[in-house]
Design a protein around this motif. Structure first.
Motif, PDB file in Angstrom:
ATOM      1  N   GLU A 219      79.253  71.050 -29.104  1.00 50.88           N
ATOM      2  CA  GLU A 219      80.130  70.648 -30.203  1.00 50.88           C
ATOM      3  C   GLU A 219      80.778  71.841 -30.890  1.00 50.88           C
ATOM      4  O   GLU A 219      81.890  71.755 -31.401  1.00 50.88           O
TER       5      GLU A 219
ATOM      6  N   THR B 153      91.038  70.920 -20.363  1.00 52.16           N
ATOM      7  CA  THR B 153      89.948  70.301 -21.117  1.00 52.16           C
ATOM      8  C   THR B 153      90.204  68.802 -21.196  1.00 52.16           C
ATOM      9  O   THR B 153      91.358  68.362 -21.192  1.00 52.16           O
TER      10      THR B 153
ATOM     11  N   ARG C  33      85.382  75.155 -29.301  1.00 53.65           N
ATOM     12  CA  ARG C  33      86.721  74.575 -29.220  1.00 53.65           C
ATOM     13  C   ARG C  33      87.576  75.480 -28.345  1.00 53.65           C
ATOM     14  O   ARG C  33      87.807  76.643 -28.686  1.00 53.65           O
TER      15      ARG C  33
ATOM     16  N   GLU D  75      87.977  64.701 -22.121  1.00 52.67           N
ATOM     17  CA  GLU D  75      86.787  63.987 -22.562  1.00 52.67           C
ATOM     18  C   GLU D  75      86.442  62.911 -21.544  1.00 52.67           C
ATOM     19  O   GLU D  75      87.326  62.327 -20.918  1.00 52.67           O
TER      20      GLU D  75
ATOM     21  N   ARG E 271      82.663  66.322 -23.960  1.00 51.42           N
ATOM     22  CA  ARG E 271      83.818  67.211 -23.916  1.00 51.42           C
ATOM     23  C   ARG E 271      83.635  68.181 -22.752  1.00 51.42           C
ATOM     24  O   ARG E 271      82.632  68.885 -22.669  1.00 51.42           O
TER      25      ARG E 271
END
Length: 623
Positions: A106, A144, A109, A146, A155
């Motif tokens: 998490e 990237t 990024r 999900e 992710r």
């Protein structure tokens, strides 16, 4: 369950080992390496990155560069150029030589084209041999996204390495392996020669023993020498003869679908390749699985002419492997036929490499290289990994130097169709001392071919196979191989003298040395210490040097951490497998497999049970 008087005995089936091997990630294209007839694909590399392809594409390189493997290990993601070991922990989902897919934590990024430094350890068995260990590589984010998983939404990030893992390991570790192995290998050979010089000095005390020692050392060293000098026949892009692949199957439900796909998924012209699967009346789900994969390929890959190129038939009765192979050859439409075992898997360029020696009209058969697929399962499979590689890359390569390979191995071999049909009847009805020859099919057919034609070996024609991972199955296999080796070597001894003189000498020494080995070992390790009280230091040192030759040759060529199992195999051979040879001397006419329910095995089992019953009743009957 059996009743013996008043006692009930339950016999448990031995537990089956869970085979540990690299698991390829499924691709949307089942036949991703087949030349595209409509030219919709421009590269066999799934990511289209031609810069990753080596100048000389071997079957192994091509398969590694394009293949993703399922992975499950932690990955530390840090900023590029950051020297500290800190970073965020992700989880690898799949891995290839050019990149990896990671489940992101998490806290991380990332966006496309971001630069990161990845640190991870590739566990043994995740990727092909030689690609394991610690990795520290810079990478960039390709995309990237999900995805939904068991724990909710995940992710994911796809990374591209700045250099392929093959180049990374070559730079970090393989270079040292080559230099270390080369230097130590040379030192081992020199030391062996010095030990044999001692044999010359003591020759007058025991001519037979020390002469054997000299011959055995010279035989082994020359094999490594000619194996090192061996080179493949290079690919001629204009030479693509028609090839029919024959897959005989008996009770291989676990692996047969993968075998069929690997044979169809060849980088070879569509109109020049067909695959014929022959089921020998399997008693498990093999026939079902074969029909399933045939229907799937016919439906999903029709653009590759699979309905015309993939055939399946079932024998009317269980006739044995030879019968299944001959049936397949009779159905074949091409002039070259390739025999592939039903638990063996071909590299994408295996057929293209395998056929090249047939540009010589006198070449009758060619063997490819067989690697161990389930090498990381346990110690038994690891020691077989080193043994297989040396048996092919050194021993068969040395024989190929003289165009006289004495065993075109079952997992992957190619023959001229006309020669198989010419010898089919004699092969099917072969008997030895009145007993049908039901195993040693590859050695037997090789003898028929070798009598009139040349036989060769192509190291770049690669397949991998499933080897026994249980000790009882492994020992039965080795006993069967020793019996067939002895039987077929005696056959070959009658004509091999017509071949190149050095090859003939090579062969006869190779026949005498293993047969005499048990006597020599007993003399050195038991008789001399017991009678003269002399510790067999020289003999054991020589044995250690021989083990070093095997292990260091594997390290030199494979750059793998499994090289140490060459020592394990040599010790295991001297103290266990060697003593199968005297048993083979007196039982080499037997026709039972021991690991397969052939008619001969069923009959032997019936007789054994009858003897047990009559023994319990106090009745002795001769068989």
């Amino acid at each position: 369950m059996k009743r013996m008087g008043e006692r009930t005995v339950f016999r448990k089936k031995p537990k089956r080992s869970e085979e540990i091997m690299a698991v390829p990630r499924g691709d949307r294209r089942t036949l991703g390496y087949v030349p595209d007839p409509e030219h919709l694909r421009v590269s066999v590399d799934r990511r289209g990155r031609l810069k990753a392809l080596p100048r000389r594409r071997s079957g192994r390189d091509l398969q590694q560069l394009g293949q993703r493997y399922i992975a499950d290990f932690s990955v530390t993601i840090g900023a590029k150029g950051h020297r500290k070991k800190s970073g965020s922990e992700g989880r690898a989902d799949d891995l290839s030589t050019t990149g990896m897919l990671v489940e992101l934590p998490e806290s991380v990024r990332l966006g496309e084209r971001d630069k990161v430094k990845l640190r991870f350890r590739i566990p043994s068995g995740t990727m092909p041999e030689g690609l394991e260990g610690k990795v520290k590589l810079n990478a960039s984010v390709v995309r990237t996204f999900e995805t939904s998983g068991e724990g909710g939404v995940k992710r994911m990030a796809a990374f591209e390495f700045v250099e392929p893992l093959t180049a990374y390991f070559r730079r970090k570790r393989w270079g040292y392996s080559v230099y270390t192995a080369s230097a130590t290998l040379l030192a081992a050979i020199v030391f062996i020669l010095l030990l044999r010089a001692e044999s010359i000095i003591y020759l007058k005390y025991n001519v037979v023993l020390y002469l054997y020692s000299l011959i055995a050392a010279a035989f082994l060293i020359t094999r490594y020498l000619f194996g090192a000098l061996y080179r493949d026949v290079p690919i001629n892009p204009e030479y693509t003869p028609g090839v029919s692949i024959i897959i005989p199957c008996f009770n291989e439900a676990d692996w047969i679908q993968r075998t069929v796909i690997s044979c169809m998924n060849q980088d070879y012209p569509i109109d020049k390749l067909e695959v014929i699967v022959v089921d020998d009346r399997s008693t498990d789900a093999s026939a079902e699985r074969i029909r399933g994969i045939v229907e799937k390929l016919h439906a999903e890959e029709e653009r590759f002419a699979t309905p015309e190129r993939l055939k399946f038939t079932v024998l009317e009765t269980n006739g044995g492997k030879r019968m299944a192979l001959v049936k397949g050859v009779e159905m074949a439409k091409h002039d070259l036929v390739v025999f592939v075992d039903s638990d063996s898997f071909l590299a994408p360029t295996a057929i293209r490499h395998l056929v090249q020696p047939f540009q010589d009209p006198k070449m009758g058969g060619v063997a490819g290289r067989t690697d161990v697929e389930n090498k990381y399962t346990n110690t038994i499979t690891k020691l077989q990994t080193v043994r297989y590689y040396i048996a092919f890359r050194i021993m068969k390569a040395a024989e190929s130097w003289f165009d006289s390979v004495t065993c075109l191995s079952g997992p992957l071999s190619c023959y001229r169709k006309e020669l198989i049909l010419k010898h089919a009847e004699a092969w099917l009805n072969q008997k030895f001392l009145g007993q049908p020859a039901t195993f040693g099919d590859d050695r037997s057919m090789t003898n028929f071919i070798l009598k009139t034609h040349r036989t060769g070996y192509q190291d770049a024609a690669i397949c991998s196979t499933i080897v026994p991972s249980r000790m009882d199955v492994f020992l039965k296999q080795q006993m069967r191989w020793k019996r067939s080796w002895l039987r077929e070597s005696l056959r070959a001894a009658g004509f091999i003298w017509r071949k190149e003189p050095f090859m003939a000498l090579f062969f006869y020494i190779g026949l005498i040395v293993p047969i005499a080995a048990p006597v020599v070992v007993l003399y050195n390790l038991v008789y001399v210490p017991a009678i003269y009280g002399i510790f067999p230091g020289t003999f054991l040192t020589g044995l250690l040097m021989m083990a070093m030759l095997m292990s260091l040759a594997h390290l030199l060529y494979r750059k793998s951490r499994l090289w140490v199992f060459g020592f394990v195999f040599c010790l295991f051979y001297e103290f266990v497998l060697l003593w199968q040879m005297p048993v083979a001397w007196v039982t080499f006419w037997k026709s039972t497999w021991g690991t397969r329910e052939t008619p001969q095995d069923v009959e032997a089992k019936r007789k054994k049970e009858a003897r047990k019953k009559n023994k319990q009743k106090g009745i002795g009957i001769p068989f």
